[in-house]
Design an enzyme around this catalytic site. Structure first.
Site, mmCIF file in Angstrom:
data_model
loop_
_atom_site.group_PDB
_atom_site.id
_atom_site.type_symbol
_atom_site.label_atom_id
_atom_site.label_comp_id
_atom_site.label_asym_id
_atom_site.label_seq_id
_atom_site.Cartn_x
_atom_site.Cartn_y
_atom_site.Cartn_z
ATOM 1 N N HIS A 160 0.818 -1.223 0.000
ATOM 2 C CA HIS A 160 0.000 0.000 0.000
ATOM 3 C C HIS A 160 0.848 1.267 0.000
ATOM 4 C CE1 HIS A 160 0.172 -0.040 4.547
ATOM 5 N NE2 HIS A 160 0.124 1.262 4.372
ATOM 6 N N ASP A 176 1.083 -7.619 2.184
ATOM 7 C CA ASP A 176 1.184 -6.174 1.945
ATOM 8 C C ASP A 176 2.654 -5.742 1.788
ATOM 9 O OD1 ASP A 176 0.835 -3.444 1.839
ATOM 10 O OD2 ASP A 176 -0.618 -3.369 3.477
ATOM 11 N N SER A 198 4.171 2.109 8.485
ATOM 12 C CA SER A 198 3.928 1.131 7.435
ATOM 13 C C SER A 198 5.175 0.934 6.608
ATOM 14 C CB SER A 198 2.803 1.595 6.529
ATOM 15 O OG SER A 198 1.606 1.094 7.015
HETATM 16 N N1 ARG Z 1 -4.507 0.540 7.687
HETATM 17 C C1 ARG Z 1 -3.184 0.483 7.151
HETATM 18 C C2 ARG Z 1 -2.513 1.879 7.194
HETATM 19 O O1 ARG Z 1 -2.986 2.768 7.808
HETATM 20 C C3 ARG Z 1 -3.153 -0.142 5.801
HETATM 21 C C4 ARG Z 1 -3.879 0.568 4.728
HETATM 22 C C5 ARG Z 1 -3.808 -0.040 3.387
HETATM 23 N N2 ARG Z 1 -4.969 -0.839 3.066
HETATM 24 C C6 ARG Z 1 -6.164 -0.370 2.634
HETATM 25 N N3 ARG Z 1 -7.125 -1.221 2.388
HETATM 26 N N4 ARG Z 1 -6.408 0.879 2.428
HETATM 27 O O2 ARG Z 1 -2.000 2.438 6.279
HETATM 28 N N1 ASP Z 2 -1.057 1.337 7.927
HETATM 29 C C1 ASP Z 2 -0.338 2.392 8.585
HETATM 30 C C2 ASP Z 2 0.656 3.093 7.676
HETATM 31 O O1 ASP Z 2 0.453 3.193 6.490
HETATM 32 C C3 ASP Z 2 0.297 1.886 9.824
HETATM 33 C C4 ASP Z 2 -0.611 2.010 10.995
HETATM 34 O O2 ASP Z 2 -1.339 3.005 11.068
HETATM 35 O O3 ASP Z 2 -0.563 1.146 11.851
HETATM 36 O O4 ASP Z 2 1.601 3.702 8.111
#
Ligand code: ARG
Ligand code: ASP
Length: 745
Positions: A89, A225, A680
């Site tokens: 991502h 990911d 991330s």
């Molecule tokens: N929650 C994670 C972060 O804050 C992963 C996000 C990527 N995945 C998604 N379905 N948007 O970035």
């Molecule tokens: N998914 C998040 C990021 O892109 C990481 C998190 O918020 O735990 O940095």
């Protein structure tokens, strides 16, 4: 068989596994202070390295293998030839930028099979930390207690800029001073930024984003990911803009990769660039966040997303175009929901109030403290109340207004028009016109304007109706009077007015030439001197922008600039100052507690261990997931849970190679490392500093940790490095990439 067993039952089995819930480790620690504050504790918990192995200014250390990737993510170097591992991502928008409907790398993945196939990405950077220093006394040297907050800020800014210049003189490094503990301390960061970062490989969306938004912010998780890039440098191993002559960067350090067994209780670290946490807020601020800010953002995003979803479902090109944008809006949409839920769940407001009660007692017990702090909390409460409407104004502006294409291109029209007002050399008229057309035209392609209009129909009424009367412009009242409840009719009128019609780009860019011929509408004097310039008229807007789009965009922008933002900044500065004092006071009160500074996008180390958790009394999650569960989770026809045929084939044949553990392949694991957005892509390391995974998310119950960390609930989620290697090798057939890695079996 596997396909039919329910996942629920699978995870309920975990109930019978005894869980050791020891206190997890809260804290995002500052690398240069590890030896002073954390080394002993970390070693007692299992670390086999010294603090100097992790962060050193004298020799290569783990920090030299960690990068800030593309500004907002983290990444790690995993070969002597600059190979960089981060999240899918984090690299997704780059994968998207190389994709077309015919060569759709989002759908199919991308794997370069040689260096020459690695794809360049203009604007993408990777930044290393060279060193950091505590410069608090230099930065604060001209700050006096009687200064106003603005004077203080100016003095700090001046001292910081001077230091930043001095520290990197004669080098290609950059320097930045950052504030810590709400402005009680200042550290400088010397960094080296590489600008030629090429895409090496990414799995298909169905692996890299498996489970998509349904599983996002959730455990158990089954997402691969990750994506791979490579840093390129000039012949002297220094940063350079993209050039075919650049060569793979030779890092000072790269991570060894451990394929050894992982188990609950293993010591782990996350070394990355967490973006922002707010752990030392008052109850007033937390209340405002849960009751006002998060719900408003949630409701606005919900509306935007619904329109985008419909448009994406209807058209494959739109689906590709909006892929990254949609995911990032939805990501934080869900995060805000999780955060509000989590903060309520842990009684955050009440717990903050209890701390504040203790604080007040502590203050009242001492005359000196009373002098210094007696007014602090009442003053904060009052200021947060004053701040609320302006904060809301800023949320409306950022979440509902500036996100509209309408606003961007109308501002471009205005800029172009302003050029005529101030005068432009006749010989650059054509060039400027072409530039303008190039910027504006994309807004009108691919049915974009239709989607933007539908979003505007949802958001413009919110902007008007939710505006606080403290700053609501007369203009909004007029609109409401004129259109009553039919604000969507107003939006329709905006979109039918002159400057937003696609053909008006042509019309507008031809206007100067037309006017030149007409002889009256331009400033003749200026024209004789070689300039195209509009004459001064009573209301210059009338000349071209006698339309509703211009009127709306200009009014909202000016109202924001004149009333909302100045008040917001004034109160925000005051809150900064109060929070700084409160942070300092909390450190004075809790002398037995080791404080860590809130995240601020600088390099931090968190440590904890691999461990599951119990979200409620009847459910316990273990720490690992497997490829069998990926297959079990497949839902044919559901785009979020489709499994690529090749992966199913590997599963059927049990073709797991050396990545097999107990007859399956590990996919993700959770651990108690304190993390946030920006972490991330960060390396997840074992006790020997070897790479065991790539951090990518947190669990639902842990999303509140940015404001209040609950050790029983907060977990970071990582892709197991063995899944990453398995996908690269067995799924993608890019085993040659493994040859340059240092893999410890
Ligand atoms: N929650 C994670 C972060 O804050 C992963 C996000 C990527 N995945 C998604 N379905 N948007 O970035
Ligand atoms: N998914 C998040 C990021 O892109 C990481 C998190 O918020 O735990 O940095």
């Amino acid at each position: 068989m596997a396909k039919n067993f329910s996942l629920r039952s699978l995870f309920l089995c975990a109930l019978f596994v005894k869980l050791t819930v020891a206190v997890a480790d809260e804290g995002m620690w500052v690398p240069m202070f590890l030896s002073k504050y954390n080394e002993a504790d970390m070693q007692s918990k299992g670390l086999k390295l010294s603090a100097e192995d992790i962060y050193s200014v004298n020799h290569a250390s783990l920090k030299d293998a960690v990068v800030q990737f593309g500004g907002g993510c983290s990444g790690e170097i995993i070969s002597a030839e600059g190979l960089l591992l981060t999240n899918y991502h984090c690299g997704r928008s780059r994968v998207q930028s190389h994709s077309t409907l015919e060569m759709n790398y989002i759908e199919n993945g991308y794997w370069s099979m040689s260096r020459s196939e690695e794809l360049s990405n203009p604007g993408l950077t990777a930044t290393f930390l060279v060193r950091m220093e505590d410069v608090t006394s230099e930065v604060l040297k001209n700050v006096l207690p009687e200064m106003t907050e603005v004077e203080r800020y100016t003095a700090i800014d001046k001292a910081s800029k001077a230091l930043e210049r001095k520290m990197v003189e004669g080098t290609h490094y950059e320097a930045k001073v950052k504030e810590f503990f709400g402005g009680n301390e200042y550290y400088i960061f010397i960094t080296e930024t590489f600008k030629d970062v090429r895409l090496v490989g990414a799995p298909p969306n169905s692996i890299g984003n498996f489970g998509a938004d349904t599983d996002n912010w959730m455990w158990p998780r089954h997402t691969g990911d990750f994506s791979l890039f490579r840093i390129y440098a000039d012949s002297l191993n220094r940063p350079a803009e993209y050039s075919p002559d650049n060569v793979p960067y030779k890092p000072k350090k790269h991570f060894e990769i451990s394929m050894k067994e992982l188990k609950e209780g293993d010591f782990t670290m996350v070394f990355g660039f967490p973006g922002r946490t707010q752990e030392y807020l008052t109850s007033f601020a937390v209340k405002q966040l849960i009751e006002q800010e998060d719900p408003l953002k949630i409701s606005i995003r919900e509306k935007r997303l619904a329109v985008m979803e419909k448009a994406m479902d209807a058209d494959p090109q739109t689906k590709l175009n909006l892929h990254s944008k949609y995911a990032s809006i939805k990501n934080y949409y869900k995060k805000f929901i999780g955060e509000s839920f989590g903060l309520k769940n842990v009684d955050a407001v009440q717990r903050k109030q209890e701390l504040e009660k203790r604080f007040t007692e502590w203050v009242n017990a001492d005359e000196n403290r009373k002098l210094k702090y007696a007014n602090l909390l009442p003053e904060m409460e009052k200021t947060y109340n004053e701040f609320a409407p302006y904060n809301k104004g800023v949320v409306l502006y950022n979440e509902a207004f500036t996100v509209l294409d309408l606003v961007s291109y109308t501002n471009q029209f205005k800029k172009f028009h302003d050029m005529w007002k101030t005068g432009i050399r006749i010989d650059s008229l054509k060039i400027e016109t072409e530039k303008f057309k190039k910027i504006v035209e994309p807004y009108f392609l691919d049915g974009k304007i239709k989607i933007d209009k539908e979003i505007a129909e949802q958001l413009i009424p919110i902007i008007i109706q939710e505006a606080d009367e403290k700053y609501k412009p007369e203009f909004f009242y007029d609109i409401e009077k004129k259109y009553k409840t039919k604000l969507s009719k107003y939006v329709n009128d905006i979109f039918s007015s002159k400057s937003v019609l696609p053909n008006s780009i042509e019309e507008m860019s031809n206007t100067p030439y037309r006017m030149l011929g007409e002889g009256t509408a331009i400033d003749r004097e200026a024209y004789r001197n070689g300039y195209f310039k509009l004459p001064k008229v009573e209301n210059n807007n009338q000349i071209y922008f006698g339309d509703l789009a211009f009127e709306f965009v200009t009014t909202v922008t000016e109202n924001f600039k004149d009333y909302i933002y100045p008040n917001y900044v004034k109160l925000d500065l005051k809150l900064d100052s109060l929070n700084r004092i409160y942070t300092q006071a909390q450190r004075e009160m809790q002398t037995d507690k080791l404080f860590y500074p809130d995240a601020n996008s600088t390099l931090r180390l968190s440590y904890g261990k691999i461990e599951g958790y119990a979200p409620n009394d009847s459910l316990v999650y273990t720490a690992f997931t497997t490829v069998d569960e990926v297959i079990a989770k497949e839902k044919p026809g559901d785009k979020e849970f489709s499994v690529p045929a090749k992966l199913k084939e590997l599963y059927e044949k049990k073709d797991y190679g050396e990545y097999a553990v107990n007859g399956t392949v590990p996919v993700c694991f959770i651990a108690s490392n304190h993390s946030t957005g920006g972490n991330s892509g960060a390396p997840v390391l074992n006790a020997s500093g070897q790479l065991i995974g790539t951090n990518f998310d947190r669990n639902w119950e842990g999303t509140a940790a940015d404001v209040m960390y609950d050790p029983a609930m907060a977990r970071n989620i990582s892709v197991d490095i063995r899944y990453t290697l398995f996908i690269i090798d067995k799924f993608a057939g890019a085993k040659y990439l493994l040859d340059e890695m240092t893999i410890i079996k």
